[in-house]
Motif scaffolding. Structure first.
Motif, PDB file in Angstrom:
ATOM      1  N   SER A   1      81.732 108.455   8.652  1.00  0.00           N
ATOM      2  CA  SER A   1      81.549 109.840   8.194  1.00  0.00           C
ATOM      3  C   SER A   1      82.572 110.801   8.786  1.00  0.00           C
TER       4      SER A   1
ATOM      5  N   SER B   1      87.613 111.770  -3.956  1.00  0.00           N
ATOM      6  CA  SER B   1      86.901 110.619  -3.421  1.00  0.00           C
ATOM      7  C   SER B   1      87.810 109.868  -2.452  1.00  0.00           C
ATOM      8  N   VAL B   2      87.196 109.354  -1.399  1.00  0.00           N
ATOM      9  CA  VAL B   2      87.923 108.606  -0.380  1.00  0.00           C
ATOM     10  C   VAL B   2      87.527 107.144  -0.510  1.00  0.00           C
TER      11      VAL B   2
ATOM     12  N   GLY C   1      77.110 115.598  -2.031  1.00  0.00           N
ATOM     13  CA  GLY C   1      75.734 115.136  -2.069  1.00  0.00           C
ATOM     14  C   GLY C   1      75.138 115.274  -0.684  1.00  0.00           C
ATOM     15  N   LYS C   2      73.808 115.337  -0.600  1.00  0.00           N
ATOM     16  CA  LYS C   2      73.242 115.461   0.743  1.00  0.00           C
ATOM     17  C   LYS C   2      73.322 114.118   1.475  1.00  0.00           C
ATOM     18  N   GLN C   3      73.415 113.051   0.730  1.00  0.00           N
ATOM     19  CA  GLN C   3      73.278 111.736   1.367  1.00  0.00           C
ATOM     20  C   GLN C   3      73.878 110.689   0.452  1.00  0.00           C
ATOM     21  N   ALA C   4      74.576 109.741   1.040  1.00  0.00           N
ATOM     22  CA  ALA C   4      75.039 108.597   0.269  1.00  0.00           C
ATOM     23  C   ALA C   4      73.953 107.542   0.343  1.00  0.00           C
TER      24      ALA C   4
ATOM     25  N   ALA D   1      83.096 116.483  -3.583  1.00  0.00           N
ATOM     26  CA  ALA D   1      83.382 115.166  -3.002  1.00  0.00           C
ATOM     27  C   ALA D   1      82.390 114.161  -3.559  1.00  0.00           C
ATOM     28  N   VAL D   2      82.910 113.046  -4.085  1.00  0.00           N
ATOM     29  CA  VAL D   2      82.016 112.036  -4.657  1.00  0.00           C
ATOM     30  C   VAL D   2      82.271 110.668  -4.028  1.00  0.00           C
ATOM     31  N   LYS D   3      81.207 109.930  -3.875  1.00  0.00           N
ATOM     32  CA  LYS D   3      81.306 108.603  -3.290  1.00  0.00           C
ATOM     33  C   LYS D   3      80.900 107.532  -4.294  1.00  0.00           C
TER      34      LYS D   3
ATOM     35  N   ASN E   1      73.532 108.154   5.471  1.00  0.00           N
ATOM     36  CA  ASN E   1      73.944 108.916   6.649  1.00  0.00           C
ATOM     37  C   ASN E   1      73.497 110.371   6.653  1.00  0.00           C
ATOM     38  N   ASN E   2      73.694 111.046   5.535  1.00  0.00           N
ATOM     39  CA  ASN E   2      73.392 112.475   5.485  1.00  0.00           C
ATOM     40  C   ASN E   2      74.191 113.236   6.549  1.00  0.00           C
ATOM     41  N   GLN E   3      75.501 113.130   6.520  1.00  0.00           N
ATOM     42  CA  GLN E   3      76.334 113.711   7.581  1.00  0.00           C
ATOM     43  C   GLN E   3      77.592 114.416   7.096  1.00  0.00           C
ATOM     44  N   VAL E   4      78.241 113.875   6.079  1.00  0.00           N
ATOM     45  CA  VAL E   4      79.623 114.291   5.798  1.00  0.00           C
ATOM     46  C   VAL E   4      79.733 115.795   5.525  1.00  0.00           C
TER      47      VAL E   4
ATOM     48  N   ASN F   1      77.357 107.840  -6.450  1.00  0.00           N
ATOM     49  CA  ASN F   1      76.174 108.175  -5.676  1.00  0.00           C
ATOM     50  C   ASN F   1      75.357 109.244  -6.423  1.00  0.00           C
TER      51      ASN F   1
HETATM   52  N1  LIG Z   1      84.113 108.091   0.693  1.00  0.00           N
HETATM   53  C1  LIG Z   1      83.744 109.314   0.291  1.00  0.00           C
HETATM   54  N2  LIG Z   1      84.538 110.025  -0.547  1.00  0.00           N
HETATM   55  C2  LIG Z   1      84.186 111.257  -0.965  1.00  0.00           C
HETATM   56  N3  LIG Z   1      83.050 111.861  -0.596  1.00  0.00           N
HETATM   57  C3  LIG Z   1      82.221 111.210   0.235  1.00  0.00           C
HETATM   58  C4  LIG Z   1      82.524 109.908   0.727  1.00  0.00           C
HETATM   59  N4  LIG Z   1      81.506 109.525   1.536  1.00  0.00           N
HETATM   60  C5  LIG Z   1      80.611 110.537   1.534  1.00  0.00           C
HETATM   61  N5  LIG Z   1      81.041 111.564   0.759  1.00  0.00           N
HETATM   62  C6  LIG Z   1      80.347 112.821   0.448  1.00  0.00           C
HETATM   63  O1  LIG Z   1      79.402 113.104   1.453  1.00  0.00           O
HETATM   64  C7  LIG Z   1      78.078 113.093   0.920  1.00  0.00           C
HETATM   65  C8  LIG Z   1      77.107 112.621   1.971  1.00  0.00           C
HETATM   66  O2  LIG Z   1      77.411 111.308   2.380  1.00  0.00           O
HETATM   67  P1  LIG Z   1      76.888 110.666   3.730  1.00  0.00           P
HETATM   68  O3  LIG Z   1      77.050 111.692   4.804  1.00  0.00           O
HETATM   69  O4  LIG Z   1      77.731 109.458   3.931  1.00  0.00           O
HETATM   70  O5  LIG Z   1      75.446 110.324   3.502  1.00  0.00           O
HETATM   71  C9  LIG Z   1      78.190 112.244  -0.329  1.00  0.00           C
HETATM   72  O6  LIG Z   1      77.162 112.534  -1.256  1.00  0.00           O
HETATM   73  C10 LIG Z   1      79.560 112.663  -0.840  1.00  0.00           C
HETATM   74  O7  LIG Z   1      79.497 113.924  -1.487  1.00  0.00           O
END
Ligand SMILES: Nc1ncnc2c1ncn2[C@@H]1O[C@H](COP(=O)(O)O)[C@@H](O)[C@H]1O
Ligand SMILES: Cc1cc2nc3c(=O)[nH]c(=O)nc-3n(C[C@H](O)[C@H](O)[C@H](O)COP(=O)(O)OP(=O)(O)OC[C@H]3O[C@@H](n4cnc5c(N)ncnc54)[C@H](O)[C@@H]3O)c2cc1C
Lengths: 250, 309
Positions: free
Chosen positions: A94, A62-63, A116-119, A6-8, A124-127, A36
């Motif tokens: 998230s 990707s979303v 990724g661990k965090q965007a 998953a990529v942002k 957030n570090n949640q998804v 990211n």
């Molecule tokens: N819109 C998105 N589409 C795809 N992957 C996402 C998206 N937002 C977050 N992620 C994935 O979740 C990780 C952590 O994001 P976050 O929890 O928002 O800090 C990112 O590094 C991506 O791998």
């Protein structure tokens, strides 16, 4: 073995963000965007697993708005085989992203999901953790080493006190930390080839996901500015100031 | 209103970050329950019972919880916290690993790195490496949040102890297991809670040279930190990294040596009370946040500083 990554799409890590005058949100209208950095590391990890013969297919997802296809192409230029674009608002929460990703995971049935661990925009570090919960998969977050064998992943995690190694059964969720690898740059022929790789476009409705808002952004603000500092001419002067002016040392 | 706080500990002692989370919890409710999930952790439960404002300590002592893996702890937190107004943990690697999993299981959002609590559903948190502060309002029945500990005062330790209740473990999951841990051992104060931090960057040049910081740290009783470049170059271990993706610190005094001041580094230290920068480049960005800037070669400045203290 199939891997979903998953990529942002986020603001470029080296660009300073500005907020809108009405403080309703940040201003990304003409900002430089990129993948990211933690997602680049996730893509690189997947590509290395494929190069090592562990993985056979890499699906990058990707979303977001149509613009995220740029990042999907970027990931395919680095070695992902195909893309999935889930059409949605760029500022989804998230939990909604995790629900959409779960639907993609159910459809694709990968052995491993890398995130990724965090965007670096939401921080957030949640998804990844949420996706693990929704799929009822184990999670290995903040990975700095990954080894796959016998249907299990052994993962070194960067934790506060040092390093923790865990073993998770596949399918599993792994989120990447900075030291996992150093992502490569895409070469021109790969960029050209990536343009021909397939990208499937899906809507939340097609994935059977109902989005729900849990959080409202009330306003954004600049952090309080620090008052201007002074230059000191010598170590002696520094120590004197710390003692007598700032009073932080005895 | 009940608030469930997840205690941060290593089965031996309660981490001081828990005290700050308790302070945050007291802004959200008047019935604070502190969960100690671990193994052979009776001593932690005892310490936890002396934290001011905590009404009840819930201790779940089982070998499946020895390493606090999220797969094992999350079901327990759900059982104990689903009827709470809020579930809080420190924004540590533990808290960040656990609470999003809990939130998703409860079908609620998770709010990361709360820096201020405006009311029971409105929170301030940093985004974009702390360059923007976002105020967010939650409509969820249970607020699940990690707390930036440097933004809250520590709750006091008091003489009288509250009730300690034993709870049974919930899951016998086999999805994940602990293999090993390597902990950096240091006699210095903990980076996250030290009064003084001295941090080194790529400018130090080598792991050997990094020890130049030791003498100053000894004199000041300081914790040692590092930039990511210093960690990447292998001068020090990763758990010393300060920044957006490392530790967030806000000591009384932060001394940055040979660090350029990238936004990702500033994200981790710019709330320090007094910042000192030592750098040979007068244009370095670190000087923009420094209260006291010394343009100097660190190889002469550090021994001088150690001698002057
Ligand atoms: N819109 C998105 N589409 C795809 N992957 C996402 C998206 N937002 C977050 N992620 C994935 O979740 C990780 C952590 O994001 P976050 O929890 O928002 O800090 C990112 O590094 C991506 O791998
Ligand atoms: C997604 C992402 C996350 C990141 N997260 C973090 C993070 O959490 N923490 C972090 O720190 N970085 C982080 N970074 C990296 C960050 O962008 C910088 O690259 C890093 O902080 C630079 O470290 P540095 O200042 O030590 O090195 P440099 O930028 O190379 O600076 C070295 C400095 O030392 C000075 N110097 C050299 N020799 C001497 C001397 N003899 N005497 C005095 N001064 C000298 C130089 O003038 C220079 O200013 C992240 C980057 C990304 C993309």
């Amino acid at each position: 073995m199939k891997i979903v990554v998953a990529v942002k799409r986020t603001l470029d890590a080296y660009v300073k963000v500005r907020i809108r005058q009405d403080r309703s949100n940040v201003d990304l209208a003409s900002a430089k965007m990129a993948m990211n950095p933690f997602c680049e590391i996730a893509v690189e990890a997947a590509v290395r697993l494929k190069e090592a013969g562990v993985a056979t297919e890499i699906v990058v997802v990707s979303v977001g708005s149509d613009k995220v296809q740029e990042q999907l192409r970027g990931a395919m230029a680095l070695g992902a085989d195909r893309g999935v674009h889930v059409q949605a608002d760029d500022e989804l929460e998230s939990l909604n992203i995790a629900k959409l990703l779960r639907a993609v995971v159910e459809k694709e049935q990968p052995s491993l999901v890398l995130l990724g661990k965090q965007a670096i925009d939401s921080d957030n570090n949640q998804v990844g953790q949420m996706l693990a919960a929704l799929c009822n998969y184990p999670q290995a977050t903040f990975a700095s080493r990954i080894a796959i064998a016998d249907g299990q992943a052994t993962v070194a995690r960067e934790v506060d006190g040092g390093e923790q190694v865990v073993k998770v059964t596949l399918p599993a969720i792994i989120t990447t930390d900075l030291r996992l690898n150093e992502p490569r740059y895409a070469k021109l022929p790969e960029i050209m080839k990536a343009k021909k790789k397939p990208v499937e476009v899906l809507t939340p409705a097609q994935l059977g996901v109902t989005l729900r808002q849990h959080l409202k952004l009330v306003e954004v603000n600049d952090p309080p500015p620090r008052k201007a500092g002074v230059r000191v001419g010598s170590v002696q002067e520094l120590v004197a100031k710390l003692k007598n002016e700032a009073k932080v040392i005895a | 209103m009940k608030v469930l706080v997840i205690a941060e500990h290593d089965n031996i002692s309660l981490k001081s970050s828990t005290l700050q989370v308790v302070s945050a919890a007291r802004k959200l409710g008047n019935e604070i329950q502190l969960l100690v999930a671990g193994h052979d952790c009776a001593a932690v439960a005892e310490q936890a019972s002396h934290v001011e404002g905590v009404g009840r300590v819930l201790v779940c002592d089982h070998e499946s919880l020895a390493h606090q893996l999220a797969e094992a702890v999350a079901p327990l937190v759900i059982q104990l916290g689903s009827n709470a107004a809020a579930i809080l943990a420190a924004a540590s690697t533990n808290g960040k690993n656990l609470l999003p999993r809990v939130a998703a299981m409860l079908d609620v959002a998770q709010i990361s790195e709360v820096m201020a609590i405006i009311d029971a559903s409105t929170f301030v948190r940093p985004i974009y490496a702390g360059n923007v502060l976002a105020t967010v309002q939650s409509s969820d029945p249970v607020k699940v949040a990690t707390v930036r500990t440097s933004s809250f005062a520590a709750a006091q330790i008091v003489a009288e102890a509250c009730a300690v209740e034993t709870v049974e473990p919930r899951s016998s999951q086999t999805q994940s297991c602990f293999v090993s841990a390597s902990h950096s051992t240091s006699t210095r104060p903990e980076l996250g809670s030290a009064r003084v931090v001295i941090a080194g960057g790529r400018g130090l040049g080598s792991a050997e040279n990094f020890h130049l910081l030791d003498q100053v740290a000894d004199k000041l009783g300081a914790a040692i930190g590092a930039s990511r470049a210093a960690v990447d170059a292998g001068y020090v271990s990763n758990d010393l990294q300060v920044g957006q993706t490392g530790k967030i610190v806000a000591p009384e005094l932060y001394i940055a040596v040979g660090i350029s001041g990238a936004i990702q580094h500033l994200a981790g230290m710019k709330d320090s009370k007094v910042i000192v920068a030592i750098n040979k480049d007068p244009e370095a960005a670190i000087f923009q946040v420094a209260d006291y800037g010394l343009v100097a070669d660190l190889f002469t400045a550090l021994p001088e500083l150690a001698a002057a203290l």
